[in-house]
Design a protein around this motif. Structure first.
Motif, PDB file in Angstrom:
ATOM      1  N   GLU A 145      49.709  36.718  25.580  1.00 35.58           N
ATOM      2  CA  GLU A 145      50.068  37.102  26.939  1.00 35.58           C
ATOM      3  C   GLU A 145      49.013  36.636  27.930  1.00 35.58           C
ATOM      4  N   LYS A 146      47.735  36.740  27.547  1.00 33.35           N
ATOM      5  CA  LYS A 146      46.661  36.336  28.440  1.00 33.35           C
ATOM      6  C   LYS A 146      46.649  34.827  28.640  1.00 33.35           C
ATOM      7  N   ASP A 147      46.971  34.074  27.532  1.00 34.23           N
ATOM      8  CA  ASP A 147      46.987  32.624  27.650  1.00 34.23           C
ATOM      9  C   ASP A 147      48.046  32.161  28.629  1.00 34.23           C
ATOM     10  N   ALA A 148      49.087  32.982  28.773  1.00 37.41           N
ATOM     11  CA  ALA A 148      50.164  32.608  29.683  1.00 37.41           C
ATOM     12  C   ALA A 148      49.763  32.798  31.140  1.00 37.41           C
ATOM     13  N   GLY A 149      48.735  33.562  31.390  1.00 43.81           N
ATOM     14  CA  GLY A 149      48.308  33.833  32.761  1.00 43.81           C
ATOM     15  C   GLY A 149      47.128  32.980  33.160  1.00 43.81           C
ATOM     16  N   ASP A 150      46.661  33.229  34.343  1.00 44.95           N
ATOM     17  CA  ASP A 150      45.506  32.502  34.854  1.00 44.95           C
ATOM     18  C   ASP A 150      44.246  33.234  34.432  1.00 44.95           C
ATOM     19  N   GLU A 151      43.470  32.624  33.526  1.00 47.57           N
ATOM     20  CA  GLU A 151      42.277  33.277  32.986  1.00 47.57           C
ATOM     21  C   GLU A 151      41.238  33.531  34.069  1.00 47.57           C
ATOM     22  N   ARG A 152      41.233  32.697  35.077  1.00 53.12           N
ATOM     23  CA  ARG A 152      40.273  32.856  36.171  1.00 53.12           C
ATOM     24  C   ARG A 152      40.444  34.207  36.854  1.00 53.12           C
ATOM     25  N   PHE A 153      41.690  34.534  37.185  1.00 54.53           N
ATOM     26  CA  PHE A 153      41.944  35.796  37.877  1.00 54.53           C
ATOM     27  C   PHE A 153      41.829  36.985  36.932  1.00 54.53           C
ATOM     28  N   ARG A 154      42.128  36.760  35.658  1.00 52.44           N
ATOM     29  CA  ARG A 154      42.025  37.854  34.691  1.00 52.44           C
ATOM     30  C   ARG A 154      40.568  38.287  34.518  1.00 52.44           C
ATOM     31  N   GLU A 269      38.906  31.859  49.219  1.00 53.24           N
ATOM     32  CA  GLU A 269      38.447  30.675  48.498  1.00 53.24           C
ATOM     33  C   GLU A 269      37.524  31.031  47.334  1.00 53.24           C
ATOM     34  N   ASN A 270      36.632  31.982  47.543  1.00 51.10           N
ATOM     35  CA  ASN A 270      35.670  32.346  46.500  1.00 51.10           C
ATOM     36  C   ASN A 270      36.060  33.689  45.896  1.00 51.10           C
ATOM     37  N   VAL A 271      37.198  33.706  45.223  1.00 56.96           N
ATOM     38  CA  VAL A 271      37.729  34.954  44.700  1.00 56.96           C
ATOM     39  C   VAL A 271      36.843  35.532  43.597  1.00 56.96           C
ATOM     40  N   GLU A 272      36.044  34.674  42.938  1.00 58.45           N
ATOM     41  CA  GLU A 272      35.183  35.156  41.852  1.00 58.45           C
ATOM     42  C   GLU A 272      34.113  36.127  42.338  1.00 58.45           C
ATOM     43  N   SER A 273      33.757  36.050  43.605  1.00 59.19           N
ATOM     44  CA  SER A 273      32.682  36.898  44.127  1.00 59.19           C
ATOM     45  C   SER A 273      33.190  38.175  44.788  1.00 59.19           C
ATOM     46  N   ILE A 274      34.487  38.410  44.757  1.00 61.84           N
ATOM     47  CA  ILE A 274      35.039  39.594  45.412  1.00 61.84           C
ATOM     48  C   ILE A 274      34.528  40.864  44.735  1.00 61.84           C
ATOM     49  N   THR A 275      34.248  41.881  45.523  1.00 58.62           N
ATOM     50  CA  THR A 275      33.752  43.152  44.999  1.00 58.62           C
ATOM     51  C   THR A 275      34.880  44.174  44.936  1.00 58.62           C
ATOM     52  N   VAL A 276      34.617  45.268  44.240  1.00 57.58           N
ATOM     53  CA  VAL A 276      35.594  46.358  44.161  1.00 57.58           C
ATOM     54  C   VAL A 276      35.919  46.867  45.565  1.00 57.58           C
ATOM     55  N   GLU A 277      34.885  46.995  46.377  1.00 55.98           N
ATOM     56  CA  GLU A 277      35.056  47.486  47.739  1.00 55.98           C
ATOM     57  C   GLU A 277      35.951  46.561  48.551  1.00 55.98           C
ATOM     58  N   GLN A 278      35.711  45.258  48.456  1.00 59.34           N
ATOM     59  CA  GLN A 278      36.505  44.290  49.215  1.00 59.34           C
ATOM     60  C   GLN A 278      37.954  44.258  48.735  1.00 59.34           C
ATOM     61  N   TYR A 279      38.143  44.335  47.424  1.00 59.65           N
ATOM     62  CA  TYR A 279      39.511  44.348  46.902  1.00 59.65           C
ATOM     63  C   TYR A 279      40.263  45.579  47.402  1.00 59.65           C
ATOM     64  N   SER A 280      39.578  46.713  47.430  1.00 63.03           N
ATOM     65  CA  SER A 280      40.198  47.940  47.926  1.00 63.03           C
ATOM     66  C   SER A 280      40.587  47.797  49.394  1.00 63.03           C
ATOM     67  N   TRP A 281      39.750  47.098  50.171  1.00 64.71           N
ATOM     68  CA  TRP A 281      40.093  46.865  51.579  1.00 64.71           C
ATOM     69  C   TRP A 281      41.347  46.005  51.699  1.00 64.71           C
ATOM     70  N   LEU A 282      41.422  44.970  50.872  1.00 66.97           N
ATOM     71  CA  LEU A 282      42.541  44.030  50.957  1.00 66.97           C
ATOM     72  C   LEU A 282      43.872  44.696  50.627  1.00 66.97           C
ATOM     73  N   VAL A 283      43.874  45.581  49.638  1.00 70.98           N
ATOM     74  CA  VAL A 283      45.127  46.221  49.217  1.00 70.98           C
ATOM     75  C   VAL A 283      45.322  47.566  49.910  1.00 70.98           C
ATOM     76  N   ASP A 284      44.449  47.856  50.891  1.00 68.61           N
ATOM     77  CA  ASP A 284      44.547  49.094  51.671  1.00 68.61           C
ATOM     78  C   ASP A 284      44.431  50.332  50.786  1.00 68.61           C
ATOM     79  N   GLY A 285      43.418  50.317  49.935  1.00 67.68           N
ATOM     80  CA  GLY A 285      43.173  51.463  49.065  1.00 67.68           C
ATOM     81  C   GLY A 285      43.681  51.219  47.663  1.00 67.68           C
ATOM     82  N   TRP A 286      42.775  51.229  46.714  1.00 68.53           N
ATOM     83  CA  TRP A 286      43.138  50.969  45.318  1.00 68.53           C
ATOM     84  C   TRP A 286      42.994  52.264  44.532  1.00 68.53           C
TER      85      TRP A 286
END
Length: 432
Positions: A145-154, A269-286
């Motif tokens: 299942e993981k091979d079918a996805g994008d390992e970068r984002f995983r 562009e630099n999704v690898e450096s995203i933090t938990v805090e920033q991701y929570s901001w993007l999705v309006d609360g995680w």
């Protein structure tokens, strides 16, 4: 000192002559961020009523009314001396204090169990799940299942999920610490039978003049209870400074983060450096599944699959955000930055109000322990602003009660004001 040299103590002196102890209101520790217009709003309303009534008593307002007539209370209940001096105003105050006694005790229990122990149990469960991965056959299936996805984002999703596991274990320890402080047992070593209870119990008893006796430690027991509450307030003041600074810094970070996204043509562009805090901001609360504490559906057998599912959801969201971050999200980030800044300023206002309350009630405690004015050290005299003990005692108590009368009004009114300001700002941006 001559009476004319002590104008601030005139109300207090009169009440003492009549056998009344001035009011000690206490605080329920409610903040605007906790208001859901349910229990939180009710706590703030009761806090306002309690401290407003204490302010009325401190300044002897409405003195000619039935509120100050102990005979009215005697019509409904027969009490021994000195409890028979309890006035209807003090009865009303005691009801609000008893409410705080019950609600704070329950809140403390829930924080210790749901907010503390159970969250730690959930963290322990998740750690054990990760320490004991699924069987080989399951691993092979998951790998396909993981091979079918994008390992970068995983990989990024796995890092964010792991980071959140740690974060949820340390949520809201400011409130937990202060509630624990208020739940500390107060004892008086100078009486045979130790009086045990939480701080508001003594405030409640004080309204009924129980502290004029030696039943529960007398005045010393009340002072011990106030000291416990002062220690709790010290913890709150420290966290107010921290929270206010965090909100102001978060406002700056959100604005900078939103500007970076806009400058990158609405892409991460630099999704690898995203933090938990920033991701929570993007999705309006995680709010991942483990944030609410342990659940019957989360077991060692299902935990790994649920974590994997959470990672897949995060990875999918990151894949979308890496190519397109909508203008709606960046606008929300800018608006959220403004709100965080205002909330930070509001927190500093809370800090100022509570510092006045802390300083005021501290004067009452110092006057008790340094009751001989001729023997007071210079630094104590300076803390009391060189006022006579009676004036310092009354003034400190009045300042504390008034400060905590104003605070719940801000707690109740600020969410409405901030929401109104937010709506006005949005309309202005649309016109521009």
């Amino acid at each position: 000192a001559p009476a004319q040299a002590r104008p601030l103590a005139k109300f207090q002196k009169k009440k003492r002559k009549e056998g009344h102890l001035y009011c000690k209101s206490g605080r329920a520790f409610v903040y605007a961020s906790e208001i859901d217009w349910g229990v939180g709003a009710m706590d703030a309303v009761v806090q306002f009523v309690r401290n407003a009534l204490c302010t009325v008593k401190n300044f002897a307002l409405l003195e000619g009314t039935f509120l100050y007539d102990a005979k009215v209370t005697a019509q409904y209940v027969t009490l021994p001396s000195p409890l028979d001096r309890t006035t209807p105003l003090e009865v009303l105050i005691s009801i609000t204090q008893f409410y705080a006694l019950v609600t704070l005790s329950l809140a403390g229990y829930k924080m210790i169990t749901s907010g503390g122990v159970r969250k730690l149990q959930m963290i322990s469960l998740l750690v054990n799940v990760r320490s004991n991965p699924a069987t080989a056959s399951d691993d092979g299936k998951d790998k396909k299942e993981k091979d079918a996805g994008d390992e970068r984002f995983r990989k990024v999703a796995a890092r964010l999920v792991s980071g959140t596991n740690v974060l949820v274990s340390v949520l809201d320890y400011a409130c937990l610490s202060c509630t624990l402080f208020n739940s500390i047992l107060c004892t008086d070593a100078h009486i045979e039978k130790k009086a045990v209870g939480i701080s508001f119990f003594w405030l409640f008893a004080n309204s009924w003049h129980v502290t004029s006796t030696d039943w529960i430690g007398g005045l010393r027991g009340l002072i011990h209870a106030l000291t416990i509450m002062e220690l709790a307030l010290v913890v709150f003041l420290v966290y107010m400074v921290k929270d206010a600074g965090d909100l102001v810094r978060a406002a700056s970070k959100k604005k900078q983060f939103a500007n970076e996204i806009v400058s990158s043509k609405n892409k991460m562009e630099n999704v690898e450096s995203i933090t938990v805090e920033q991701y929570s901001w993007l999705v309006d609360g995680w709010s991942p599944f483990w944030k609410g504490g342990p659940s019957a559906s989360v077991t060692p057998a299902t935990g790994e699959k649920m974590i994997t599912k959470e990672e897949e959801a995060v990875a999918s969201k990151l894949a979308t955000l890496s190519t397109n971050v909508s203008e709606e999200i960046t606008d929300r980030l800018h608006q959220s930055a403004k709100m965080s800044l205002l909330e930070g300023y509001r927190e500093y206002l809370y800090l100022l109000i509570n510092f006045f309350a802390f300083y005021g009630y501290l004067a009452c405690i110092l006057v008790y322990y340094f009751n001989d004015e001729s023997q007071q050290p210079d630094y104590i005299r300076a803390i009391l602003f060189w006022l006579p003990n009676a004036d310092a005692d009354w003034t400190g108590n009045a300042v504390g009660d008034f400060a905590w009368t104003v605070e719940p009004l801000i707690v109740l009114g600020s969410p409405i004001l901030l929401k109104s300001m937010s709506s006005t700002s949005k309309e202005k941006e649309k016109k521009d």
